[in-house]
Design a protein around this motif. Structure first.
Motif, PDB file in Angstrom:
ATOM      1  N   ALA A  51       0.769  -1.331  -0.493  1.00 30.88           N
ATOM      2  CA  ALA A  51      -0.498  -0.186  -0.144  1.00 30.88           C
ATOM      3  C   ALA A  51       0.347   1.260  -0.110  1.00 30.88           C
ATOM      4  CB  ALA A  51      -0.768  -0.170   0.573  1.00 30.88           C
ATOM      5  N   PHE A  52       2.537   1.589   0.323  1.00 35.94           N
ATOM      6  CA  PHE A  52       2.817   2.790   0.819  1.00 35.94           C
ATOM      7  C   PHE A  52       3.057   2.771  -0.817  1.00 35.94           C
ATOM      8  CE2 PHE A  52       7.903   4.363   1.338  1.00 35.94           C
ATOM      9  CZ  PHE A  52       6.398   5.319   2.262  1.00 35.94           C
ATOM     10  N   THR A  53       3.746   1.954  -1.461  1.00 34.40           N
ATOM     11  CA  THR A  53       4.599   1.868  -3.005  1.00 34.40           C
ATOM     12  C   THR A  53       3.044   2.679  -4.004  1.00 34.40           C
ATOM     13  OG1 THR A  53       3.683  -0.208  -3.604  1.00 34.40           O
ATOM     14  CG2 THR A  53       5.970   0.289  -3.160  1.00 34.40           C
ATOM     15  N   SER A  54       1.747   2.194  -3.380  1.00 34.35           N
ATOM     16  CA  SER A  54       0.350   2.569  -4.305  1.00 34.35           C
ATOM     17  C   SER A  54       0.375   4.006  -3.785  1.00 34.35           C
ATOM     18  CB  SER A  54       0.098   1.472  -3.741  1.00 34.35           C
ATOM     19  OG  SER A  54      -1.474   2.202  -4.117  1.00 34.35           O
ATOM     20  N   VAL A  55       0.138   4.028  -2.025  1.00 31.61           N
ATOM     21  CA  VAL A  55       0.402   5.730  -2.164  1.00 31.61           C
ATOM     22  C   VAL A  55       1.114   6.871  -2.391  1.00 31.61           C
ATOM     23  CG1 VAL A  55       0.680   7.687   0.254  1.00 31.61           C
ATOM     24  CG2 VAL A  55      -0.838   5.395   0.612  1.00 31.61           C
ATOM     25  N   GLN A  56       2.827   5.860  -2.550  1.00 32.25           N
ATOM     26  CA  GLN A  56       3.769   7.348  -3.278  1.00 32.25           C
ATOM     27  C   GLN A  56       3.661   7.130  -4.763  1.00 32.25           C
ATOM     28  OE1 GLN A  56       7.060   4.859  -2.250  1.00 32.25           O
ATOM     29  NE2 GLN A  56       7.766   6.314  -1.439  1.00 32.25           N
ATOM     30  N   GLN A  57       3.101   6.176  -5.248  1.00 31.90           N
ATOM     31  CA  GLN A  57       2.382   7.128  -6.558  1.00 31.90           C
ATOM     32  C   GLN A  57       1.185   8.121  -7.556  1.00 31.90           C
ATOM     33  OE1 GLN A  57       1.415   2.680  -8.293  1.00 31.90           O
ATOM     34  NE2 GLN A  57       3.853   2.531  -8.857  1.00 31.90           N
ATOM     35  N   GLU A  58       0.314   7.829  -6.098  1.00 32.31           N
ATOM     36  CA  GLU A  58      -0.622   8.447  -5.747  1.00 32.31           C
ATOM     37  C   GLU A  58      -0.205  10.045  -5.708  1.00 32.31           C
ATOM     38  OE1 GLU A  58      -4.895   9.389  -6.213  1.00 32.31           O
ATOM     39  OE2 GLU A  58      -3.973   7.292  -6.970  1.00 32.31           O
ATOM     40  N   MET A  59       0.667  10.173  -4.674  1.00 34.42           N
ATOM     41  CA  MET A  59       0.832  11.254  -4.338  1.00 34.42           C
ATOM     42  C   MET A  59       1.964  12.084  -5.688  1.00 34.42           C
ATOM     43  SD  MET A  59       2.468  10.702  -0.411  1.00 34.42           S
ATOM     44  CE  MET A  59       3.689   9.755  -0.467  1.00 34.42           C
ATOM     45  N   ALA A  60       2.447  11.323  -6.241  1.00 36.90           N
ATOM     46  CA  ALA A  60       3.306  11.612  -7.155  1.00 36.90           C
ATOM     47  C   ALA A  60       2.671  11.836  -8.315  1.00 36.90           C
ATOM     48  CB  ALA A  60       4.237  10.517  -8.307  1.00 36.90           C
ATOM     49  N   ILE A  61       1.415  12.339  -8.589  1.00 38.81           N
ATOM     50  CA  ILE A  61      -0.111  11.840  -9.752  1.00 38.81           C
ATOM     51  C   ILE A  61      -0.476  13.446  -9.019  1.00 38.81           C
ATOM     52  CG2 ILE A  61      -2.080  11.464 -10.544  1.00 38.81           C
ATOM     53  CD1 ILE A  61      -0.787   8.103 -10.533  1.00 38.81           C
ATOM     54  N   MET A  62      -0.220  13.074  -7.256  1.00 41.92           N
ATOM     55  CA  MET A  62      -1.644  14.129  -7.216  1.00 41.92           C
ATOM     56  C   MET A  62      -1.079  15.591  -7.534  1.00 41.92           C
ATOM     57  SD  MET A  62      -3.862  12.977  -3.430  1.00 41.92           S
ATOM     58  CE  MET A  62      -4.366  14.477  -4.020  1.00 41.92           C
ATOM     59  N   LYS A  63       0.353  15.649  -7.048  1.00 42.98           N
ATOM     60  CA  LYS A  63       1.126  16.914  -6.896  1.00 42.98           C
ATOM     61  C   LYS A  63       1.352  17.952  -8.524  1.00 42.98           C
ATOM     62  CE  LYS A  63       5.017  16.013  -4.182  1.00 42.98           C
ATOM     63  NZ  LYS A  63       6.615  14.777  -3.709  1.00 42.98           N
ATOM     64  N   LYS A  64       0.793  17.007  -9.538  1.00 47.09           N
ATOM     65  CA  LYS A  64       1.405  17.288 -11.260  1.00 47.09           C
ATOM     66  C   LYS A  64       0.105  17.652 -11.519  1.00 47.09           C
ATOM     67  CE  LYS A  64       5.030  14.132 -12.004  1.00 47.09           C
ATOM     68  NZ  LYS A  64       5.350  12.886 -13.168  1.00 47.09           N
ATOM     69  N   LEU A  65      -1.234  16.684 -10.304  1.00 48.36           N
ATOM     70  CA  LEU A  65      -2.781  17.952 -11.037  1.00 48.36           C
ATOM     71  C   LEU A  65      -3.302  19.186 -10.530  1.00 48.36           C
ATOM     72  CD1 LEU A  65      -4.705  14.284 -10.538  1.00 48.36           C
ATOM     73  CD2 LEU A  65      -3.612  14.606 -12.698  1.00 48.36           C
ATOM     74  N   ASP A  66      -3.874  19.969 -11.464  1.00 47.37           N
ATOM     75  CA  ASP A  66      -4.303  21.021 -10.965  1.00 47.37           C
ATOM     76  C   ASP A  66      -5.974  20.978 -11.883  1.00 47.37           C
ATOM     77  OD1 ASP A  66      -5.027  23.747 -10.476  1.00 47.37           O
ATOM     78  OD2 ASP A  66      -3.628  24.334 -11.868  1.00 47.37           O
ATOM     79  N   HIS A  67      -7.153  20.921 -11.168  1.00 48.40           N
ATOM     80  CA  HIS A  67      -8.292  20.685 -11.477  1.00 48.40           C
ATOM     81  C   HIS A  67      -9.136  21.180 -11.395  1.00 48.40           C
ATOM     82  CE1 HIS A  67     -11.925  18.787 -13.988  1.00 48.40           C
ATOM     83  NE2 HIS A  67     -10.667  19.018 -14.623  1.00 48.40           N
ATOM     84  N   PRO A  68     -10.608  21.999 -11.312  1.00 50.35           N
ATOM     85  CA  PRO A  68     -11.544  22.668 -10.592  1.00 50.35           C
ATOM     86  C   PRO A  68     -12.054  21.218  -9.692  1.00 50.35           C
ATOM     87  CG  PRO A  68     -11.634  22.510 -12.492  1.00 50.35           C
ATOM     88  CD  PRO A  68     -10.388  22.442 -12.583  1.00 50.35           C
ATOM     89  N   HIS A  69     -12.165  20.137 -10.532  1.00 50.33           N
ATOM     90  CA  HIS A  69     -13.131  19.123  -9.362  1.00 50.33           C
ATOM     91  C   HIS A  69     -11.988  18.133  -8.451  1.00 50.33           C
ATOM     92  CE1 HIS A  69     -16.302  20.786 -11.652  1.00 50.33           C
ATOM     93  NE2 HIS A  69     -15.422  20.954 -12.446  1.00 50.33           N
ATOM     94  N   ILE A  70     -10.978  18.448  -8.697  1.00 45.91           N
ATOM     95  CA  ILE A  70     -10.057  17.577  -8.243  1.00 45.91           C
ATOM     96  C   ILE A  70      -9.025  17.914  -6.662  1.00 45.91           C
ATOM     97  CG2 ILE A  70      -7.036  15.922  -8.189  1.00 45.91           C
ATOM     98  CD1 ILE A  70      -8.188  15.491 -11.235  1.00 45.91           C
ATOM     99  N   VAL A  71      -9.149  17.427  -5.563  1.00 50.27           N
ATOM    100  CA  VAL A  71      -8.937  18.216  -4.941  1.00 50.27           C
ATOM    101  C   VAL A  71      -6.938  17.950  -4.488  1.00 50.27           C
ATOM    102  CG1 VAL A  71      -8.839  17.621  -2.034  1.00 50.27           C
ATOM    103  CG2 VAL A  71     -10.487  16.786  -2.845  1.00 50.27           C
TER     104      VAL A  71
END
Length: 69
Positions: free
Chosen positions: A18-38
């Protein structure tokens, strides 16, 4: 707030926990900039407490964790 120890113990597949999965998710979330995504602003890694603190934008209707479980 996420417990790194618990994430590392939770197995998702033979090569992934689960930790590696969360790391991948965090890397993606850092790059996102969309009005419907936190928006993820910052990640604080506390080695003493073995916790990850994800600093996100305020969500008016509460904690997403309660809705996902």
């Amino acid at each position: 707030i996420m417990d790194k120890f618990k994430l590392q113990k939770k197995v998702i597949s033979k090569t992934k926990n689960a930790f590696t999965s969360v790391q991948q998710e965090m890397a993606i979330m850092k790059k996102l900039d969309h009005p419907h995504i936190v928006k993820l602003y910052e990640i604080i890694d506390d080695p003493k407490e073995k916790k990850l603190y994800l600093i996100t934008e305020f969500v008016k209707k509460g904690n997403l964790e309660k809705k996902v479980k």
